[in-house]
Design a protein around this motif. Sequence first.
Motif, PDB file in Angstrom:
ATOM      1  N   PRO A 138       0.795  -1.234   0.000  1.00  0.00           N
ATOM      2  CA  PRO A 138       0.000   0.000   0.000  1.00  0.00           C
ATOM      3  C   PRO A 138       0.826   1.282   0.000  1.00  0.00           C
ATOM      4  O   PRO A 138       0.428   2.276  -0.615  1.00  0.00           O
ATOM      5  CB  PRO A 138      -0.845  -0.115   1.274  1.00  0.00           C
ATOM      6  CG  PRO A 138      -0.978  -1.576   1.510  1.00  0.00           C
ATOM      7  CD  PRO A 138       0.346  -2.143   1.086  1.00  0.00           C
ATOM      8  N   VAL A 139       1.978   1.289   0.661  1.00  0.00           N
ATOM      9  CA  VAL A 139       2.758   2.526   0.688  1.00  0.00           C
ATOM     10  C   VAL A 139       3.323   2.832  -0.698  1.00  0.00           C
ATOM     11  O   VAL A 139       3.426   3.992  -1.094  1.00  0.00           O
ATOM     12  CB  VAL A 139       3.875   2.479   1.763  1.00  0.00           C
ATOM     13  CG1 VAL A 139       5.039   1.614   1.346  1.00  0.00           C
ATOM     14  CG2 VAL A 139       4.355   3.890   2.090  1.00  0.00           C
ATOM     15  N   PHE A 140       3.615   1.804  -1.489  1.00  0.00           N
ATOM     16  CA  PHE A 140       4.083   2.068  -2.847  1.00  0.00           C
ATOM     17  C   PHE A 140       2.930   2.415  -3.782  1.00  0.00           C
ATOM     18  O   PHE A 140       3.123   3.155  -4.757  1.00  0.00           O
ATOM     19  CB  PHE A 140       4.938   0.909  -3.351  1.00  0.00           C
ATOM     20  CG  PHE A 140       6.307   0.937  -2.739  1.00  0.00           C
ATOM     21  CD1 PHE A 140       7.271   1.806  -3.213  1.00  0.00           C
ATOM     22  CD2 PHE A 140       6.614   0.144  -1.648  1.00  0.00           C
ATOM     23  CE1 PHE A 140       8.518   1.886  -2.625  1.00  0.00           C
ATOM     24  CE2 PHE A 140       7.855   0.207  -1.046  1.00  0.00           C
ATOM     25  CZ  PHE A 140       8.812   1.087  -1.534  1.00  0.00           C
ATOM     26  N   ALA A 141       1.738   1.960  -3.456  1.00  0.00           N
ATOM     27  CA  ALA A 141       0.560   2.435  -4.192  1.00  0.00           C
ATOM     28  C   ALA A 141       0.351   3.924  -3.938  1.00  0.00           C
ATOM     29  O   ALA A 141      -0.023   4.674  -4.838  1.00  0.00           O
ATOM     30  CB  ALA A 141      -0.682   1.645  -3.774  1.00  0.00           C
ATOM     31  N   PHE A 142       0.608   4.374  -2.718  1.00  0.00           N
ATOM     32  CA  PHE A 142       0.524   5.795  -2.382  1.00  0.00           C
ATOM     33  C   PHE A 142       1.447   6.630  -3.268  1.00  0.00           C
ATOM     34  O   PHE A 142       1.104   7.725  -3.703  1.00  0.00           O
ATOM     35  CB  PHE A 142       0.887   5.974  -0.904  1.00  0.00           C
ATOM     36  CG  PHE A 142       1.182   7.388  -0.492  1.00  0.00           C
ATOM     37  CD1 PHE A 142       0.158   8.283  -0.236  1.00  0.00           C
ATOM     38  CD2 PHE A 142       2.497   7.822  -0.355  1.00  0.00           C
ATOM     39  CE1 PHE A 142       0.436   9.595   0.160  1.00  0.00           C
ATOM     40  CE2 PHE A 142       2.779   9.135   0.039  1.00  0.00           C
ATOM     41  CZ  PHE A 142       1.745  10.018   0.291  1.00  0.00           C
ATOM     42  N   PHE A 143       2.625   6.086  -3.567  1.00  0.00           N
ATOM     43  CA  PHE A 143       3.574   6.785  -4.432  1.00  0.00           C
ATOM     44  C   PHE A 143       3.229   6.648  -5.919  1.00  0.00           C
ATOM     45  O   PHE A 143       3.833   7.317  -6.750  1.00  0.00           O
ATOM     46  CB  PHE A 143       4.989   6.247  -4.216  1.00  0.00           C
ATOM     47  CG  PHE A 143       5.654   6.717  -2.953  1.00  0.00           C
ATOM     48  CD1 PHE A 143       6.115   8.019  -2.834  1.00  0.00           C
ATOM     49  CD2 PHE A 143       5.838   5.853  -1.885  1.00  0.00           C
ATOM     50  CE1 PHE A 143       6.750   8.451  -1.679  1.00  0.00           C
ATOM     51  CE2 PHE A 143       6.467   6.269  -0.722  1.00  0.00           C
ATOM     52  CZ  PHE A 143       6.923   7.577  -0.618  1.00  0.00           C
ATOM     53  N   GLY A 144       2.282   5.796  -6.259  1.00  0.00           N
ATOM     54  CA  GLY A 144       1.939   5.582  -7.662  1.00  0.00           C
ATOM     55  C   GLY A 144       2.884   4.638  -8.372  1.00  0.00           C
ATOM     56  O   GLY A 144       3.037   4.694  -9.595  1.00  0.00           O
ATOM     57  N   ALA A 145       3.522   3.749  -7.624  1.00  0.00           N
ATOM     58  CA  ALA A 145       4.435   2.766  -8.210  1.00  0.00           C
ATOM     59  C   ALA A 145       3.661   1.571  -8.750  1.00  0.00           C
ATOM     60  O   ALA A 145       2.501   1.335  -8.389  1.00  0.00           O
ATOM     61  CB  ALA A 145       5.437   2.299  -7.164  1.00  0.00           C
ATOM     62  N   HIS A 146       4.311   0.815  -9.620  1.00  0.00           N
ATOM     63  CA  HIS A 146       3.780  -0.457 -10.119  1.00  0.00           C
ATOM     64  C   HIS A 146       4.542  -1.576  -9.423  1.00  0.00           C
ATOM     65  O   HIS A 146       5.712  -1.817  -9.732  1.00  0.00           O
ATOM     66  CB  HIS A 146       3.959  -0.575 -11.633  1.00  0.00           C
ATOM     67  CG  HIS A 146       3.199   0.440 -12.415  1.00  0.00           C
ATOM     68  ND1 HIS A 146       1.856   0.315 -12.687  1.00  0.00           N
ATOM     69  CD2 HIS A 146       3.591   1.609 -12.985  1.00  0.00           C
ATOM     70  CE1 HIS A 146       1.453   1.360 -13.401  1.00  0.00           C
ATOM     71  NE2 HIS A 146       2.481   2.157 -13.584  1.00  0.00           N
ATOM     72  N   HIS A 184       9.462  -3.081 -15.459  1.00  0.00           N
ATOM     73  CA  HIS A 184      10.005  -1.767 -15.832  1.00  0.00           C
ATOM     74  C   HIS A 184       9.954  -1.574 -17.346  1.00  0.00           C
ATOM     75  O   HIS A 184       9.534  -0.514 -17.832  1.00  0.00           O
ATOM     76  CB  HIS A 184      11.443  -1.624 -15.335  1.00  0.00           C
ATOM     77  CG  HIS A 184      12.153  -0.457 -15.945  1.00  0.00           C
ATOM     78  ND1 HIS A 184      11.918   0.847 -15.578  1.00  0.00           N
ATOM     79  CD2 HIS A 184      13.073  -0.399 -16.958  1.00  0.00           C
ATOM     80  CE1 HIS A 184      12.665   1.656 -16.298  1.00  0.00           C
ATOM     81  NE2 HIS A 184      13.376   0.928 -17.141  1.00  0.00           N
ATOM     82  N   ASP A 185      10.357  -2.590 -18.090  1.00  0.00           N
ATOM     83  CA  ASP A 185      10.350  -2.488 -19.549  1.00  0.00           C
ATOM     84  C   ASP A 185       8.925  -2.311 -20.080  1.00  0.00           C
ATOM     85  O   ASP A 185       8.683  -1.523 -21.001  1.00  0.00           O
ATOM     86  CB  ASP A 185      10.981  -3.732 -20.173  1.00  0.00           C
ATOM     87  CG  ASP A 185      12.489  -3.815 -19.922  1.00  0.00           C
ATOM     88  OD1 ASP A 185      13.096  -2.781 -19.562  1.00  0.00           O
ATOM     89  OD2 ASP A 185      13.054  -4.917 -20.071  1.00  0.00           O
ATOM     90  N   ALA A 186       7.980  -3.032 -19.476  1.00  0.00           N
ATOM     91  CA  ALA A 186       6.583  -2.946 -19.923  1.00  0.00           C
ATOM     92  C   ALA A 186       6.007  -1.557 -19.640  1.00  0.00           C
ATOM     93  O   ALA A 186       5.317  -0.974 -20.484  1.00  0.00           O
ATOM     94  CB  ALA A 186       5.742  -4.018 -19.234  1.00  0.00           C
ATOM     95  N   VAL A 187       6.292  -1.021 -18.462  1.00  0.00           N
ATOM     96  CA  VAL A 187       5.798   0.313 -18.121  1.00  0.00           C
ATOM     97  C   VAL A 187       6.427   1.356 -19.036  1.00  0.00           C
ATOM     98  O   VAL A 187       5.750   2.267 -19.528  1.00  0.00           O
ATOM     99  CB  VAL A 187       6.083   0.645 -16.641  1.00  0.00           C
ATOM    100  CG1 VAL A 187       5.743   2.097 -16.333  1.00  0.00           C
ATOM    101  CG2 VAL A 187       5.290  -0.283 -15.724  1.00  0.00           C
ATOM    102  N   SER A 188       7.714   1.217 -19.299  1.00  0.00           N
ATOM    103  CA  SER A 188       8.415   2.172 -20.152  1.00  0.00           C
ATOM    104  C   SER A 188       7.865   2.172 -21.579  1.00  0.00           C
ATOM    105  O   SER A 188       7.849   3.208 -22.251  1.00  0.00           O
ATOM    106  CB  SER A 188       9.916   1.853 -20.181  1.00  0.00           C
ATOM    107  OG  SER A 188      10.477   1.986 -18.894  1.00  0.00           O
ATOM    108  N   ALA A 189       7.388   1.001 -22.026  1.00  0.00           N
ATOM    109  CA  ALA A 189       6.885   0.879 -23.400  1.00  0.00           C
ATOM    110  C   ALA A 189       5.416   1.250 -23.528  1.00  0.00           C
ATOM    111  O   ALA A 189       4.885   1.330 -24.635  1.00  0.00           O
ATOM    112  CB  ALA A 189       7.094  -0.555 -23.890  1.00  0.00           C
ATOM    113  N   SER A 190       4.751   1.483 -22.398  1.00  0.00           N
ATOM    114  CA  SER A 190       3.314   1.740 -22.415  1.00  0.00           C
ATOM    115  C   SER A 190       3.028   3.197 -22.092  1.00  0.00           C
ATOM    116  O   SER A 190       3.427   3.703 -21.042  1.00  0.00           O
ATOM    117  CB  SER A 190       2.606   0.851 -21.391  1.00  0.00           C
ATOM    118  OG  SER A 190       1.271   1.264 -21.187  1.00  0.00           O
ATOM    119  N   GLU A 191       2.305   3.849 -22.961  1.00  0.00           N
ATOM    120  CA  GLU A 191       1.950   5.249 -22.703  1.00  0.00           C
ATOM    121  C   GLU A 191       1.026   5.372 -21.499  1.00  0.00           C
ATOM    122  O   GLU A 191       1.188   6.252 -20.652  1.00  0.00           O
ATOM    123  CB  GLU A 191       1.270   5.847 -23.936  1.00  0.00           C
ATOM    124  CG  GLU A 191       0.945   7.316 -23.777  1.00  0.00           C
ATOM    125  CD  GLU A 191       0.376   7.921 -25.058  1.00  0.00           C
ATOM    126  OE1 GLU A 191      -0.227   9.010 -24.958  1.00  0.00           O
ATOM    127  OE2 GLU A 191       0.528   7.313 -26.122  1.00  0.00           O
TER     128      GLU A 191
END
Length: 200
Positions: A138-146, A184-191
Amino acid sequence: MSDETTTLLGIVGSVSANSKTRSAVEVALDAAEEAPNVETKVLHLAEYDLATADGRKLDQYEGDTAAALQAIVDADAYVVGTPVYRGSYSGALKNLLDMVPRGMWQADVAPFENAAVGLVATGATDHHFLAVDQELRPVFAFFGAHTVGGAVYANDDDFDDDRAVTGDVRDRLATLGQATVELHDAVSASEALGELGPQF
């Protein structure tokens, strides 16, 4: 896949120099580094004399605290490990996270936003394995991380006398490291994935 180097930072939320949590995080990092163009680094809180979070702006920190925060800002993805105390992540890690900016008033950077994060926790027994999903995720969800969908929890039986990780947990940690790079690669490739961030 990009030819740019991805920096994967292992954050070890333990203040013990001889740390099982660090051993676990390093297994994940070693596996991740087998991917092309991946560089790994370790931020072990036992090696830093951190200030107590008090709401100041990012550029007002000095010494070890500034260095630790800069390592987080400079990284592209993360494997975060913590020992579990009283059913939650360590106070040292909580203090560090309280100083990480979200792109608002503390600083104009938000290092965890839309970043891939793999999660690791260690404890004496299996009683606290839910701390990963109930406290750390949950704390990383707060930061908007995947965060990587699966995590790793290791108990004392998963380490030998030298605190090296053994057995099936070692394989799971290696998979987590690889999965963090792939996420990381998937997020970087996705708008869309790279723009979602926190809502508030």
